[in-house]
Design a protein around this motif. Structure first.
Motif, PDB file in Angstrom:
ATOM      1  N   UNK A 437       0.843  -1.206   0.000  1.00  0.00           N
ATOM      2  CA  UNK A 437       0.000   0.000   0.000  1.00  0.00           C
ATOM      3  C   UNK A 437       0.876   1.252   0.000  1.00  0.00           C
ATOM      4  N   UNK A 438       1.976   1.220   0.758  1.00  0.00           N
ATOM      5  CA  UNK A 438       2.890   2.375   0.769  1.00  0.00           C
ATOM      6  C   UNK A 438       3.453   2.655  -0.625  1.00  0.00           C
ATOM      7  N   UNK A 439       3.845   1.601  -1.326  1.00  0.00           N
ATOM      8  CA  UNK A 439       4.378   1.772  -2.682  1.00  0.00           C
ATOM      9  C   UNK A 439       3.263   2.185  -3.658  1.00  0.00           C
ATOM     10  N   UNK A 440       2.083   1.644  -3.438  1.00  0.00           N
ATOM     11  CA  UNK A 440       0.934   2.013  -4.270  1.00  0.00           C
ATOM     12  C   UNK A 440       0.631   3.498  -4.106  1.00  0.00           C
ATOM     13  N   UNK A 441       0.735   3.957  -2.869  1.00  0.00           N
ATOM     14  CA  UNK A 441       0.503   5.370  -2.587  1.00  0.00           C
ATOM     15  C   UNK A 441       1.535   6.259  -3.287  1.00  0.00           C
ATOM     16  N   UNK A 442       2.774   5.776  -3.346  1.00  0.00           N
ATOM     17  CA  UNK A 442       3.815   6.525  -4.057  1.00  0.00           C
ATOM     18  C   UNK A 442       3.496   6.612  -5.543  1.00  0.00           C
ATOM     19  N   UNK A 443       2.985   5.536  -6.108  1.00  0.00           N
ATOM     20  CA  UNK A 443       2.567   5.561  -7.518  1.00  0.00           C
ATOM     21  C   UNK A 443       1.417   6.544  -7.718  1.00  0.00           C
ATOM     22  N   UNK A 444       0.496   6.562  -6.755  1.00  0.00           N
ATOM     23  CA  UNK A 444      -0.634   7.493  -6.845  1.00  0.00           C
ATOM     24  C   UNK A 444      -0.153   8.939  -6.856  1.00  0.00           C
ATOM     25  N   UNK A 445       0.954   9.170  -6.178  1.00  0.00           N
ATOM     26  CA  UNK A 445       1.498  10.521  -6.091  1.00  0.00           C
ATOM     27  C   UNK A 445       2.492  10.824  -7.216  1.00  0.00           C
ATOM     28  N   UNK A 446       2.533   9.928  -8.224  1.00  0.00           N
ATOM     29  CA  UNK A 446       3.319  10.214  -9.422  1.00  0.00           C
ATOM     30  C   UNK A 446       4.707   9.650  -9.457  1.00  0.00           C
ATOM     31  N   UNK A 447       5.096   8.827  -8.470  1.00  0.00           N
ATOM     32  CA  UNK A 447       6.430   8.225  -8.481  1.00  0.00           C
ATOM     33  C   UNK A 447       6.386   6.860  -9.171  1.00  0.00           C
ATOM     34  N   UNK A 448       7.516   6.383  -9.650  1.00  0.00           N
ATOM     35  CA  UNK A 448       7.631   5.046 -10.194  1.00  0.00           C
ATOM     36  C   UNK A 448       7.197   4.883 -11.625  1.00  0.00           C
ATOM     37  N   UNK A 449       6.938   6.004 -12.339  1.00  0.00           N
ATOM     38  CA  UNK A 449       6.483   5.872 -13.715  1.00  0.00           C
ATOM     39  C   UNK A 449       7.624   5.464 -14.635  1.00  0.00           C
ATOM     40  N   UNK A 450       8.844   5.867 -14.322  1.00  0.00           N
ATOM     41  CA  UNK A 450       9.993   5.468 -15.139  1.00  0.00           C
ATOM     42  C   UNK A 450      10.376   4.020 -14.818  1.00  0.00           C
ATOM     43  N   UNK A 451      10.626   3.268 -15.893  1.00  0.00           N
ATOM     44  CA  UNK A 451      10.987   1.848 -15.732  1.00  0.00           C
ATOM     45  C   UNK A 451       9.954   1.122 -14.869  1.00  0.00           C
ATOM     46  N   UNK A 452       8.700   1.199 -15.289  1.00  0.00           N
ATOM     47  CA  UNK A 452       7.576   0.674 -14.497  1.00  0.00           C
ATOM     48  C   UNK A 452       7.730  -0.804 -14.167  1.00  0.00           C
ATOM     49  N   UNK A 453       8.067  -1.610 -15.159  1.00  0.00           N
ATOM     50  CA  UNK A 453       8.112  -3.062 -14.945  1.00  0.00           C
ATOM     51  C   UNK A 453       9.100  -3.419 -13.836  1.00  0.00           C
ATOM     52  N   UNK A 454      10.275  -2.796 -13.864  1.00  0.00           N
ATOM     53  CA  UNK A 454      11.280  -3.065 -12.831  1.00  0.00           C
ATOM     54  C   UNK A 454      10.762  -2.701 -11.443  1.00  0.00           C
ATOM     55  N   UNK A 455      10.183  -1.496 -11.329  1.00  0.00           N
ATOM     56  CA  UNK A 455       9.659  -1.058 -10.026  1.00  0.00           C
ATOM     57  C   UNK A 455       8.511  -1.957  -9.568  1.00  0.00           C
ATOM     58  N   UNK A 456       7.631  -2.302 -10.498  1.00  0.00           N
ATOM     59  CA  UNK A 456       6.470  -3.123 -10.152  1.00  0.00           C
ATOM     60  C   UNK A 456       6.897  -4.506  -9.670  1.00  0.00           C
ATOM     61  N   UNK A 457       7.840  -5.129 -10.367  1.00  0.00           N
ATOM     62  CA  UNK A 457       8.302  -6.452  -9.970  1.00  0.00           C
ATOM     63  C   UNK A 457       9.021  -6.406  -8.622  1.00  0.00           C
ATOM     64  N   UNK A 458       9.761  -5.326  -8.391  1.00  0.00           N
ATOM     65  CA  UNK A 458      10.442  -5.170  -7.106  1.00  0.00           C
ATOM     66  C   UNK A 458       9.426  -5.113  -5.967  1.00  0.00           C
ATOM     67  N   UNK A 459       8.385  -4.307  -6.137  1.00  0.00           N
ATOM     68  CA  UNK A 459       7.322  -4.202  -5.127  1.00  0.00           C
ATOM     69  C   UNK A 459       6.621  -5.549  -4.957  1.00  0.00           C
ATOM     70  N   UNK A 460       6.358  -6.207  -6.078  1.00  0.00           N
ATOM     71  CA  UNK A 460       5.691  -7.508  -6.089  1.00  0.00           C
ATOM     72  C   UNK A 460       6.444  -8.510  -5.225  1.00  0.00           C
ATOM     73  N   UNK A 461       7.730  -8.679  -5.486  1.00  0.00           N
ATOM     74  CA  UNK A 461       8.493  -9.709  -4.787  1.00  0.00           C
ATOM     75  C   UNK A 461       8.768  -9.348  -3.327  1.00  0.00           C
ATOM     76  N   UNK A 462       8.978  -8.072  -3.026  1.00  0.00           N
ATOM     77  CA  UNK A 462       9.223  -7.693  -1.630  1.00  0.00           C
ATOM     78  C   UNK A 462       7.961  -7.892  -0.798  1.00  0.00           C
TER      79      UNK A 462
END
Length: 670
Positions: A437-462
């Motif tokens: 949820x914390x990472x999701x909130x960061x995405x909501x606030x506009x972070x993580x748009x660059x290199x989305x797949x890498x960031x998403x997979x990192x959040x997924x596995x952690x």
């Protein structure tokens, strides 16, 4: 060092201790690696009669297919009658026959009836009458019945070569009670080279000498394993310790019949297994009714599922008879069942042969305390997310450590272990959900748009790895023979499924909508309640409600709604392909939803992020649930979890790709 670092270090330390314990548990499970097929002799006799082949021929063919053991039941009045050695009736029926014919063909019984008054006949009308002309059968029954029936309820009659017994017991129940073994059967099975597994049966009023006689017979025929018959174990309730001590002294293993969670084991099994040093082997078999209900393929699948998912090492085989097929077809298919199951077992890396007991596994109380520190620290980290002060966290931490340690070191240790395991199944998934949820909130606030797949997979596995750490700790603190043999088990499955989802809803509102006090939180709830409902809102609510009911009803050890036939076929395919079958709710629903949720936020369709996150939470919390089934092999639990991650990530990425194509083609943006 600040408090948060101390808590993280504590979790890491606790996890290291858990991994050491898990390694020791895995070594014990690796030694428990041989599956034995054990045929039920009565069933095989019936099968031989059906096919027209002699019993020896059937047994030989089954042995060649891979059946190493044969289970022999005690003699009963019913089996003796079926063999034509005795006649069993009620006294009222015998009396009516005597009045009609004047001749029963048994002088001892006729003389007895002549001495009864009309009042006596009425009083004794439902007594069991057993008659025979076989002196050996009479001798066997006299010895057996004298032990099992009180003198006031048993009358023994003999005259010349005519013998009879009058027994004050309910016929329908007593005729199926064990009366001891026919040693000719034991010798016959042993002479054919089978592992002999007697089905020893307890009886009321059993004495030390009776137990000693049982053990003497077991020693005489080199018995390795016994599966108790009936509702209780040998010696229950007063003589369990004596019976178990003889079993342990003579190296005799106990077959522990696998029962669904929440169902009762045979009475006294927990004590018996403990007294024998947990020399136990888990046994699974279908009942006669179930065997005839399922087809040959499904029977094999159920056996294999028991072996892989519940650590069963003795498969109790009853012959399946299909009246619509030829005798040869029935023989061929029953042999094929054993051969197919044997192939699956070997592919899973297990052996087929004489089953060995699970090595005894226990943990010291101090080790359990060290493992429990991790869940206390994780609980404090969750409180820290909500802004609880460091001072209060420190106080709660001290109280938590002292409280948990006190319970684990006391005579309430068993309760403490189960409580810690339940806490791990709730706290660590919640911590993983909070990270997501914390990472999701960061995405909501506009972070993580660059290199989305890498960031998403990192959040997924952690997110998943945090829950996985809790799962490994559950596997460690419950690494004990009584849990691994399912003599006892994890409690609170429903709580471990529901509470993390409630936490997700609460924390999502708290974090994403920044409702950091009760007033703001309640205001957001009221805002939601004041929404003007549209038809699609109602439809969404109905769908969510139905999904929720299905979810709850299908969780736990005895789900209300059973899997469909198609689902079972799909499970069978995965089990035979991957061996460690990943859980459907993880790799098809929960895990992909974690990635898709992040993508919906990236595309500004924020409303769907909440729903996807809720579904994703199922994937996170399901991990600890997998490990709470301690009877399952730990390596299998790890493998099926990792398979779910890989498949879930692939399905999630494919789902994102499809969504991107749909958005591109429709020129719509979330």
């Amino acid at each position: 060092m600040n408090l948060k670092r101390v808590l993280i270090f504590t979790i890491i330390f606790s996890l290291i201790v858990s991994l050491i314990v898990d390694f020791g548990r895995t070594r014990a499970e690796n030694e428990y690696d041989t599956v034995e097929f054990v045929g039920d002799l009565k069933s095989l006799k019936d099968f031989a009669s059906f096919t027209g082949e002699d019993l020896k021929s059937i047994l030989t063919k089954m042995k060649e297919a891979g059946m190493d053991g044969v289970a022999v039941n005690e003699v009963t009045l019913e089996s003796l009658q079926q063999a034509g050695k005795i006649s069993v009736s009620l006294l009222k029926d015998v009396e009516n026959l005597y009045l009609l014919s004047g001749n029963l063909g048994n002088l001892a019984l006729e003389d007895y009836l002549k001495g009864l008054s009309t009042k006596d006949i009425e009083k004794y009308s439902n007594y069991i009458v057993v008659s025979t002309k076989n002196a050996n059968t009479f001798k066997f029954l006299k010895e057996a019945l004298t032990k099992r029936v009180s003198p006031k309820d048993l009358i023994i009659l003999s005259k010349g070569n005519d013998f009879a017994f009058i027994i004050n017991k309910p016929k329908e129940v007593f005729v199926t009670k064990g009366l001891g073994f026919d040693e000719n059967e034991l010798f016959y099975i042993k002479s054919l080279g089978f592992d002999l597994i007697p089905r020893v049966e307890n009886f009321t009023g059993i004495k030390d000498r009776d137990i000693t006689e049982y053990v003497s017979i077991l020693k005489k025929y080199g018995v390795r394993t016994v599966i108790f018959n009936g509702t209780d174990v040998l010696g229950n309730p007063e003589k369990i310790s004596y019976a178990a001590s003889l079993f342990k002294e003579n190296g005799i293993n106990v077959g522990i019949i696998d029962v669904p969670m929440g169902k009762k084991l045979q009475e006294g099994m927990s004590k018996f297994a403990k007294f024998t040093g947990y020399r136990g082997i888990k046994v699974y078999g279908l009942s006669e009714k179930e065997t005839q209900k399922y087809d040959w393929e499904e029977i094999v699948n159920k056996w294999f599922r028991g072996i892989i998912e519940r650590n069963v090492r003795i498969i109790y085989v009853r012959a399946k008879i299909d009246d619509s097929k030829s005798h040869q077809y029935n023989i061929k298919e029953n042999i094929a069942m054993i051969k197919d199951a044997t192939d699956y077992i070997k592919r899973a890396g297990l052996k087929v042969g004489i089953a060995k007991p699970l090595p005894e596994v226990h943990q010291g109380k101090f080790i359990e305390v060290l493992i429990s520190l991790g869940v206390v620290a994780a609980g404090l980290l969750i409180l820290e997310l909500f802004g609880v002060s460091i001072r209060l966290l420190a106080i709660l931490g001290i109280i938590g450590v002292i409280g948990v340690s006190g319970i684990l070191m006391s005579r309430f240790n068993d309760l403490g272990v189960k409580t810690v395991a339940l806490a791990y199944s709730i706290v660590f998934p919640s911590l993983g959900i909070a990270y997501y949820v914390n990472r999701l909130d960061e995405f909501l606030k506009g972070k993580g748009e660059n290199n989305f797949v890498w960031h998403a997979l990192k959040i997924f596995f952690i997110s998943l790895a945090i829950s996985f750490a809790g799962a490994l700790s559950i596997g460690a603190i419950m690494a004990d023979s009584k849990y691994m043999l399912k003599i006892d088990y994890f409690r609170g499955v429903k709580f471990s499924f529901i509470l993390p989802l409630i936490f997700y809803v609460f924390y999502y509102i708290w974090r994403v909508y920044e409702t950091h006090n009760f007033k703001a939180f309640w205001s957001k709830i009221k805002e939601f309640l004041d929404l003007d409902l549209k038809v699609w809102h109602v439809m969404a609510f109905v769908i969510a409600a139905v999904a929720g009911i299905l979810y709850i009803s299908r969780t736990g050890n005895e789900p209300i709604i059973k899997p469909t036939e198609l689902e079972l076929k799909f499970r069978d395919f995965l089990e035979h392909t991957l061996i460690a079958r990943p859980r459907t709710k993880e790799f098809l629903i929960g895990d992909p939803a974690l990635l898709i949720g992040l993508y919906t936020v990236l595309k500004k369709f924020n409303g769907w992020a909440f729903v996807a996150g809720l579904l994703g939470s199922i994937g996170i919390l399901s991990i600890t649930n997998t490990f709470s089934h301690v009877e399952s092999v730990l390596i299998i639990a790890i493998e099926r979890t990792l398979f779910a991650w890989v498949l879930g990530a692939l399905i999630g990425l494919i789902g994102i790709w499809l969504l991107s194509k749909i958005l591109k083609n429709t020129k719509k943006e979330y």
